[in-house]
Design a protein around this motif. Structure first.
Motif, PDB file in Angstrom:
ATOM      1  N   GLY A 123       0.842  -1.377  -0.150  1.00 51.72           N
ATOM      2  CA  GLY A 123       0.072  -0.299  -0.229  1.00 51.72           C
ATOM      3  C   GLY A 123       1.008   1.176  -0.145  1.00 51.72           C
ATOM      4  N   LEU A 124       2.035   1.287   1.198  1.00 54.70           N
ATOM      5  CA  LEU A 124       2.838   2.096   0.653  1.00 54.70           C
ATOM      6  C   LEU A 124       3.287   3.090  -0.983  1.00 54.70           C
ATOM      7  CD1 LEU A 124       4.962   1.777   4.332  1.00 54.70           C
ATOM      8  CD2 LEU A 124       3.162   3.585   3.518  1.00 54.70           C
ATOM      9  N   MET A 125       3.507   1.572  -1.280  1.00 53.96           N
ATOM     10  CA  MET A 125       4.804   2.062  -2.326  1.00 53.96           C
ATOM     11  C   MET A 125       3.439   2.371  -3.859  1.00 53.96           C
ATOM     12  SD  MET A 125       7.984   0.957  -1.869  1.00 53.96           S
ATOM     13  CE  MET A 125       7.972   0.890  -3.547  1.00 53.96           C
ATOM     14  N   LYS A 126       2.459   1.582  -3.558  1.00 56.35           N
ATOM     15  CA  LYS A 126       1.704   1.619  -4.840  1.00 56.35           C
ATOM     16  C   LYS A 126       1.159   3.406  -4.689  1.00 56.35           C
ATOM     17  CE  LYS A 126      -0.648  -2.178  -5.415  1.00 56.35           C
ATOM     18  NZ  LYS A 126      -1.991  -3.414  -5.166  1.00 56.35           N
ATOM     19  N   LYS A 127       0.458   4.419  -3.491  1.00 56.12           N
ATOM     20  CA  LYS A 127      -0.055   5.661  -3.270  1.00 56.12           C
ATOM     21  C   LYS A 127       1.273   6.338  -3.389  1.00 56.12           C
ATOM     22  CE  LYS A 127      -2.879   7.096  -1.039  1.00 56.12           C
ATOM     23  NZ  LYS A 127      -3.712   8.097  -2.476  1.00 56.12           N
ATOM     24  N   ALA A 128       2.375   5.798  -3.053  1.00 56.48           N
ATOM     25  CA  ALA A 128       3.729   6.485  -3.951  1.00 56.48           C
ATOM     26  C   ALA A 128       3.561   6.920  -5.218  1.00 56.48           C
ATOM     27  CB  ALA A 128       5.198   6.242  -3.122  1.00 56.48           C
ATOM     28  N   GLU A 129       3.521   5.047  -5.965  1.00 60.93           N
ATOM     29  CA  GLU A 129       3.518   5.349  -7.471  1.00 60.93           C
ATOM     30  C   GLU A 129       2.095   6.136  -7.933  1.00 60.93           C
ATOM     31  OE1 GLU A 129       2.257   1.993 -10.842  1.00 60.93           O
ATOM     32  OE2 GLU A 129       1.237   2.469  -8.696  1.00 60.93           O
ATOM     33  N   GLU A 130       0.854   6.053  -7.437  1.00 57.34           N
ATOM     34  CA  GLU A 130       0.233   7.252  -7.118  1.00 57.34           C
ATOM     35  C   GLU A 130       0.117   9.239  -7.779  1.00 57.34           C
ATOM     36  OE1 GLU A 130      -4.038   8.726  -5.223  1.00 57.34           O
ATOM     37  OE2 GLU A 130      -3.808   6.353  -4.892  1.00 57.34           O
ATOM     38  N   ASN A 131       0.986   9.154  -6.265  1.00 59.34           N
ATOM     39  CA  ASN A 131       1.157  10.592  -6.323  1.00 59.34           C
ATOM     40  C   ASN A 131       2.082  11.147  -7.271  1.00 59.34           C
ATOM     41  OD1 ASN A 131       0.088  10.849  -4.179  1.00 59.34           O
ATOM     42  ND2 ASN A 131       0.519  10.499  -2.349  1.00 59.34           N
ATOM     43  N   MET A 132       3.030   9.522  -7.326  1.00 59.19           N
ATOM     44  CA  MET A 132       4.289  10.260  -8.696  1.00 59.19           C
ATOM     45  C   MET A 132       3.467  10.650  -9.789  1.00 59.19           C
ATOM     46  SD  MET A 132       7.574   8.333  -7.062  1.00 59.19           S
ATOM     47  CE  MET A 132       8.080   8.627  -8.411  1.00 59.19           C
ATOM     48  N   VAL A 133       2.443   9.395 -10.099  1.00 56.09           N
ATOM     49  CA  VAL A 133       1.720   9.894 -11.382  1.00 56.09           C
ATOM     50  C   VAL A 133       1.405  10.873 -11.855  1.00 56.09           C
ATOM     51  CG1 VAL A 133      -0.045   8.924 -13.002  1.00 56.09           C
ATOM     52  CG2 VAL A 133       1.838   7.731 -11.592  1.00 56.09           C
ATOM     53  N   ALA A 134       0.614  11.550 -10.704  1.00 61.56           N
ATOM     54  CA  ALA A 134      -0.768  12.659 -10.803  1.00 61.56           C
ATOM     55  C   ALA A 134       0.294  13.934 -10.559  1.00 61.56           C
ATOM     56  CB  ALA A 134      -1.290  12.404  -9.387  1.00 61.56           C
ATOM     57  N   ARG A 135       1.580  14.191  -9.897  1.00 59.93           N
ATOM     58  CA  ARG A 135       2.529  14.795  -9.509  1.00 59.93           C
ATOM     59  C   ARG A 135       4.081  14.599 -10.174  1.00 59.93           C
ATOM     60  NH1 ARG A 135       0.980  16.336  -4.061  1.00 59.93           N
ATOM     61  NH2 ARG A 135       1.539  13.737  -3.967  1.00 59.93           N
ATOM     62  N   SER A 136       4.040  14.251 -11.065  1.00 57.39           N
ATOM     63  CA  SER A 136       5.732  13.620 -11.655  1.00 57.39           C
ATOM     64  C   SER A 136       6.437  15.146 -12.365  1.00 57.39           C
ATOM     65  CB  SER A 136       5.004  12.756 -13.612  1.00 57.39           C
ATOM     66  OG  SER A 136       5.141  13.664 -14.246  1.00 57.39           O
ATOM     67  N   VAL A 137       5.370  16.199 -12.432  1.00 55.99           N
ATOM     68  CA  VAL A 137       6.813  16.807 -12.136  1.00 55.99           C
ATOM     69  C   VAL A 137       6.853  17.625 -11.094  1.00 55.99           C
ATOM     70  CG1 VAL A 137       6.826  19.760 -11.996  1.00 55.99           C
ATOM     71  CG2 VAL A 137       5.368  18.487 -14.022  1.00 55.99           C
ATOM     72  N   GLN A 138       6.561  17.466  -9.517  1.00 58.09           N
ATOM     73  CA  GLN A 138       7.584  17.589  -7.923  1.00 58.09           C
ATOM     74  C   GLN A 138       8.190  16.092  -7.632  1.00 58.09           C
ATOM     75  OE1 GLN A 138       4.018  17.933  -5.562  1.00 58.09           O
ATOM     76  NE2 GLN A 138       2.886  19.977  -6.629  1.00 58.09           N
ATOM     77  N   PHE A 139       8.111  15.373  -8.596  1.00 61.20           N
ATOM     78  CA  PHE A 139       9.393  14.126  -8.534  1.00 61.20           C
ATOM     79  C   PHE A 139      10.219  13.716  -9.279  1.00 61.20           C
ATOM     80  CE2 PHE A 139       5.129  13.365  -5.933  1.00 61.20           C
ATOM     81  CZ  PHE A 139       5.817  12.382  -4.939  1.00 61.20           C
ATOM     82  N   ALA A 140       9.625  14.738 -10.252  1.00 55.71           N
ATOM     83  CA  ALA A 140      11.618  14.401 -11.420  1.00 55.71           C
ATOM     84  C   ALA A 140      12.940  15.131 -10.643  1.00 55.71           C
ATOM     85  CB  ALA A 140      11.114  15.993 -12.992  1.00 55.71           C
TER      86      ALA A 140
END
Length: 168
Positions: free
Chosen positions: A151-168
């Motif tokens: 669940g932690l990994m999926k939430k991280a993935e979800e947030n990265m996909v939704a806001r990819s610019v912030q994590f690039a």
């Protein structure tokens, strides 16, 4: 003494290098809060310089594991940024169904992030645990324990996909 171990391979839709940098390369409080937005409340605490020996405490909203709060504490044991492997020892989970049903003396959690040809990655999660009574967890409780880490990994993935610019 290890009572049991469980493993899971999780395909994620984000590049391995991007996930590693966002989630594991440094793991400061601000980036962890941002990465786990919607799952973790504001109580993310990291004590140490981010290297081995650093202590992590994450407090989660109701719903993770069926408790009013779930608290995960752990100590960074090792981080290899080249191989993209990280491990925590002295991991303890307080609250939630698994913590209530099975008293665990200790957990060691390891994650390896590998790229896929499709541009995403696979997170290989392994948990070794020692129970208080020395007996392995039931298959159902092992699944619930791993479900929390997945669940932690999926939430991280979800947030990265939704806001990819912030994590690039």
């Amino acid at each position: 003494m290890v009572t049991g171990s469980i493993t899971e391979e999780l395909a994620l839709a984000v590049p391995a290098e991007q996930l590693w940098k966002a989630a594991f390369a440094t793991s400061d409080e601000s980036s962890m809060r941002n990465l786990l937005t919607g799952l973790s409340d504001a109580d993310v605490k990291i004590h140490g310089d981010g290297g081995p020996g650093t202590r992590y405490t994450l407090k989660f909203h109701p719903g993770l594991g069926g408790a009013s709060r779930v608290l995960i504490k752990g100590r960074l044991a090792a981080r290899d940024n080249v191989a993209r492997v990280i491990s925590w020892d002295e991991v303890a989970v307080e609250g939630g169904e698994v913590a209530a049903a099975a008293q665990l003396k200790s957990q060691v959690v390891k994650c390896k992030v590998e790229p896929t040809v499709a541009g995403g990655c696979v997170a290989k999660i392994a948990v070794e645990y020692e129970s208080v009574d020395g007996t392995p967890l039931s298959a159902m409780n092992e699944a619930k324990l791993m479900e929390g880490y997945v669940g932690l990994m999926k939430k991280a993935e979800e947030n990265m996909v939704a806001r990819s610019v912030q994590f690039a």
